[in-house]
Design a protein around this motif. Sequence first.
Motif, PDB file in Angstrom:
ATOM      1  N   ALA A  62       6.915  14.914   1.536  1.00 31.78           N
ATOM      2  CA  ALA A  62       8.350  14.660   1.638  1.00 31.78           C
ATOM      3  C   ALA A  62       8.741  14.343   3.073  1.00 31.78           C
ATOM      4  O   ALA A  62       8.585  15.174   3.968  1.00 31.78           O
ATOM      5  CB  ALA A  62       9.144  15.858   1.126  1.00 31.78           C
ATOM      6  N   GLY A  63       9.218  13.119   3.283  1.00 37.99           N
ATOM      7  CA  GLY A  63       9.765  12.696   4.566  1.00 37.99           C
ATOM      8  C   GLY A  63      11.278  12.624   4.406  1.00 37.99           C
ATOM      9  O   GLY A  63      12.036  13.465   4.879  1.00 37.99           O
ATOM     10  N   GLY A  64      11.716  11.608   3.651  1.00 39.28           N
ATOM     11  CA  GLY A  64      13.117  11.529   3.232  1.00 39.28           C
ATOM     12  C   GLY A  64      13.265  12.010   1.798  1.00 39.28           C
ATOM     13  O   GLY A  64      14.367  12.208   1.307  1.00 39.28           O
ATOM     14  N   GLY A  65      12.141  12.146   1.096  1.00 42.27           N
ATOM     15  CA  GLY A  65      12.141  12.723  -0.241  1.00 42.27           C
ATOM     16  C   GLY A  65      11.980  11.752  -1.391  1.00 42.27           C
ATOM     17  O   GLY A  65      11.957  12.174  -2.544  1.00 42.27           O
ATOM     18  N   SER A  66      11.834  10.441  -1.113  1.00 45.64           N
ATOM     19  CA  SER A  66      11.918   9.499  -2.240  1.00 45.64           C
ATOM     20  C   SER A  66      10.681   9.481  -3.129  1.00 45.64           C
ATOM     21  O   SER A  66      10.794   9.388  -4.344  1.00 45.64           O
ATOM     22  CB  SER A  66      12.264   8.085  -1.756  1.00 45.64           C
ATOM     23  N   ASN A  67       9.469   9.560  -2.544  1.00 46.53           N
ATOM     24  CA  ASN A  67       8.296   9.522  -3.443  1.00 46.53           C
ATOM     25  C   ASN A  67       8.166  10.831  -4.189  1.00 46.53           C
ATOM     26  O   ASN A  67       7.800  10.852  -5.368  1.00 46.53           O
ATOM     27  CB  ASN A  67       7.015   9.119  -2.696  1.00 46.53           C
ATOM     28  N   LEU A  68       8.477  11.939  -3.507  1.00 51.59           N
ATOM     29  CA  LEU A  68       8.439  13.236  -4.191  1.00 51.59           C
ATOM     30  C   LEU A  68       9.423  13.231  -5.362  1.00 51.59           C
ATOM     31  O   LEU A  68       9.088  13.588  -6.495  1.00 51.59           O
ATOM     32  CB  LEU A  68       8.805  14.361  -3.219  1.00 51.59           C
TER      33      LEU A  68
ATOM     34  N   GLY B 277      15.211   2.991   3.244  1.00 51.83           N
ATOM     35  CA  GLY B 277      13.992   3.117   2.443  1.00 51.83           C
ATOM     36  C   GLY B 277      13.784   4.460   1.779  1.00 51.83           C
ATOM     37  O   GLY B 277      12.792   4.661   1.075  1.00 51.83           O
ATOM     38  N   SER B 278      14.702   5.407   2.010  1.00 50.10           N
ATOM     39  CA  SER B 278      14.533   6.738   1.412  1.00 50.10           C
ATOM     40  C   SER B 278      15.890   7.427   1.421  1.00 50.10           C
ATOM     41  O   SER B 278      16.913   6.782   1.687  1.00 50.10           O
ATOM     42  CB  SER B 278      13.503   7.534   2.219  1.00 50.10           C
ATOM     43  N   VAL B 279      15.905   8.704   1.155  1.00 49.99           N
ATOM     44  CA  VAL B 279      17.042   9.614   1.327  1.00 49.99           C
ATOM     45  C   VAL B 279      18.212   9.393   0.344  1.00 49.99           C
ATOM     46  O   VAL B 279      18.659  10.327  -0.297  1.00 49.99           O
ATOM     47  CB  VAL B 279      17.591   9.576   2.790  1.00 49.99           C
TER      48      VAL B 279
ATOM     49  N   GLY C 231       0.785  -1.235   0.000  1.00 50.04           N
ATOM     50  CA  GLY C 231       0.000   0.000   0.000  1.00 50.04           C
ATOM     51  C   GLY C 231       0.811   1.277   0.000  1.00 50.04           C
ATOM     52  O   GLY C 231       0.338   2.314   0.465  1.00 50.04           O
ATOM     53  N   SER C 232       2.042   1.227  -0.513  1.00 53.31           N
ATOM     54  CA  SER C 232       2.861   2.441  -0.584  1.00 53.31           C
ATOM     55  C   SER C 232       3.916   2.277  -1.679  1.00 53.31           C
ATOM     56  O   SER C 232       4.211   1.153  -2.110  1.00 53.31           O
ATOM     57  CB  SER C 232       3.481   2.694   0.792  1.00 53.31           C
ATOM     58  N   HIS C 233       4.492   3.419  -2.089  1.00 57.65           N
ATOM     59  CA  HIS C 233       5.521   3.395  -3.138  1.00 57.65           C
ATOM     60  C   HIS C 233       6.777   2.630  -2.718  1.00 57.65           C
ATOM     61  O   HIS C 233       7.615   2.321  -3.552  1.00 57.65           O
ATOM     62  CB  HIS C 233       5.912   4.830  -3.497  1.00 57.65           C
ATOM     63  N   LYS C 234       6.961   2.329  -1.427  1.00 55.40           N
ATOM     64  CA  LYS C 234       8.221   1.770  -0.932  1.00 55.40           C
ATOM     65  C   LYS C 234       8.651   0.473  -1.633  1.00 55.40           C
ATOM     66  O   LYS C 234       9.841   0.191  -1.751  1.00 55.40           O
ATOM     67  CB  LYS C 234       8.138   1.511   0.580  1.00 55.40           C
ATOM     68  N   THR C 235       7.692  -0.320  -2.082  1.00 55.45           N
ATOM     69  CA  THR C 235       8.044  -1.578  -2.753  1.00 55.45           C
ATOM     70  C   THR C 235       8.871  -1.346  -4.019  1.00 55.45           C
ATOM     71  O   THR C 235       9.620  -2.225  -4.431  1.00 55.45           O
ATOM     72  CB  THR C 235       6.782  -2.375  -3.116  1.00 55.45           C
TER      73      THR C 235
ATOM     74  N   VAL D 105      -0.027  10.686  -4.721  1.00 51.37           N
ATOM     75  CA  VAL D 105      -0.674  10.028  -3.578  1.00 51.37           C
ATOM     76  C   VAL D 105       0.156   8.770  -3.318  1.00 51.37           C
ATOM     77  O   VAL D 105      -0.001   7.748  -3.985  1.00 51.37           O
ATOM     78  CB  VAL D 105      -2.162   9.730  -3.851  1.00 51.37           C
ATOM     79  N   SER D 106       1.055   8.900  -2.348  1.00 52.45           N
ATOM     80  CA  SER D 106       2.113   7.900  -2.179  1.00 52.45           C
ATOM     81  C   SER D 106       1.635   6.591  -1.572  1.00 52.45           C
ATOM     82  O   SER D 106       2.309   5.572  -1.695  1.00 52.45           O
ATOM     83  CB  SER D 106       3.219   8.490  -1.298  1.00 52.45           C
ATOM     84  N   GLY D 107       0.466   6.604  -0.929  1.00 49.61           N
ATOM     85  CA  GLY D 107       0.036   5.347  -0.324  1.00 49.61           C
ATOM     86  C   GLY D 107      -1.413   5.351   0.103  1.00 49.61           C
ATOM     87  O   GLY D 107      -2.109   6.368   0.063  1.00 49.61           O
TER      88      GLY D 107
HETATM   89  C1  LIG Z   1       7.549   6.280   3.597  1.00 50.46           C
HETATM   90  C2  LIG Z   1       6.415   7.028   3.057  1.00 50.46           C
HETATM   91  C3  LIG Z   1       6.507   8.404   2.817  1.00 50.46           C
HETATM   92  C4  LIG Z   1       7.707   9.225   3.156  1.00 50.46           C
HETATM   93  O1  LIG Z   1       8.899   8.834   2.561  1.00 50.46           O
HETATM   94  P1  LIG Z   1       9.534   9.580   1.302  1.00 50.46           P
HETATM   95  O2  LIG Z   1      10.847   8.960   1.146  1.00 50.46           O
HETATM   96  O3  LIG Z   1       9.573  11.028   1.621  1.00 50.46           O
HETATM   97  O4  LIG Z   1       8.645   9.281   0.156  1.00 50.46           O
HETATM   98  C5  LIG Z   1       5.421   9.039   2.255  1.00 50.46           C
HETATM   99  N1  LIG Z   1       4.291   8.365   1.966  1.00 50.46           N
HETATM  100  C6  LIG Z   1       4.161   7.041   2.196  1.00 50.46           C
HETATM  101  C7  LIG Z   1       2.876   6.367   1.874  1.00 50.46           C
HETATM  102  C8  LIG Z   1       5.226   6.329   2.731  1.00 50.46           C
HETATM  103  O5  LIG Z   1       5.117   5.006   2.909  1.00 50.46           O
END
Ligand SMILES: *Cc1c(COP(=O)(O)O)cnc(C)c1O
Length: 439
Positions: free
Chosen positions: A268-274, A232-234, A113-117, A417-419
């Motif tokens: 943006a948390g670590g920035g990866s989905n952005l 998972g990011s950064v 349910g998120s871009h992390k995969t 919409v990242s997740g």
């Molecule tokens: C982990 C996560 C984020 C934050 O991480 P970024 O590396 O900034 O993308 C944002 N949205 C979802 C749904 C996440 O799982």
Amino acid sequence: MPTMTDNSLQALLPEEEIPTQWYNIAADLPDIPPHLHPGTKEPITAEDLAPLFPAALIEQELTKERWIDIPDPVRDIYKLWRPAPFHRAKRFEEALGTNARIYYKYEGGSPIGSHKTNSAVAQAYFNMIDGRMKVTTETGAGQWGAALAFATQIWDMSCEIWQVRSSYEGKPYRHAQMEAFGATCHSSPSDLTDAGRALREKYPDTTGSLGMAIAEAVEAAAKDPAASYSLGSVLNHVVIHQSIIGQEMLKQLAMFDEPQIDYLFGCAGGGSNLAGLAFPVLRENLEGRMNAKIVACEPKAAPSMTEGVYDYDFGDSVGLTPLLKMYTLGHEFIPDPVHAGGLRFHGMAPSVSYAKHEGLLDAIAVGQVEAFEAGVTFARAEGIIPASESNHAIAGAVRQAKAAAAAGEDPVIVIGVSGSGQLDLPAYTEFLEGKMADS
Ligand SMILES: *Cc1c(COP(=O)(O)O)cnc(C)c1O
């Protein structure tokens, strides 16, 4: 490409259109500052990183090659949920009373349910081909841990995860998910590592932080020659893997006959989905084909780009990682335990930070009540309950759509919409009952 009508809501890409290469922004922004060795303060080398990461990921971390081939076994796994949907949000536009045309790219249909995969599968694969059959990692909200748990079991690898204490306690379904995929999950700070024991002594009542959990996972990997660490990011290689989001989105936008984006919002948390969504668009900007304004939406509780300094800092709390040039609140900063656990990080990807510093993207900070207001409006219009993190991007778009309505303009707005928020429902309940703290 299939034809679409004015009433179309979805750009359905065929499977063949899943990207075959990842895009690396370092080719177009060659002056992104290098990571530094924490001891010598010299640019980090492949040898420095070898204890932590497999060779292919180190190469991706350091390369300035523009395109990197996606191995077929990775792309085959992507087919389980990609191409990811891209929608025109017509009912959301109506709910906001705006003439803006709003589109969203939805990453919530992945196995967790998120871009992390998108990055987890690539990272597990490159570890596996190097014979590193165990990985350790941290997880904030739980999405990254669950993604890596899913990815490692594909190739019969083992996975040990440190989950930030506040979300370990507040999000029990995430460790169920990690365990369902066969991983082991600990609450961080734990008593299993030197870093964890020291942090527990220094901050006995801590809610934990990503920086602390990173320190534990890095230490565990460094002490085990058979193990790698996974983030998972950064880092650059993670941002590179996520570039499939924006590459798909540009094709889907063209199916809607939209040659331009006026505004793009991502959380943006670590920035990866952005970065995954925005860097292929930034390339269009740099080549003069687009003039999109890219906006990073961070939480008020961890406003690294809007309130932090642009400087070298550690990615973890105790100073084990390489020094990264980034917007940072300081590696000892412990954000309030807001619901968007995935955004609780003191720093920001060096590539995203550099782009911000160069004026190539903007950042805003959004409080969680405003974020959830936007998320509930979006859910009622579009039928998708977004992740707590994603609500920050939606709130940014709502601000813009309202400004456009007031100014009589009709911009094209794209939201990442990242997740999915299916595991964030307790946060929605808190919001709907008026009990959410506005931090
Ligand atoms: C982990 C996560 C984020 C934050 O991480 P970024 O590396 O900034 O993308 C944002 N949205 C979802 C749904 C996440 O799982």
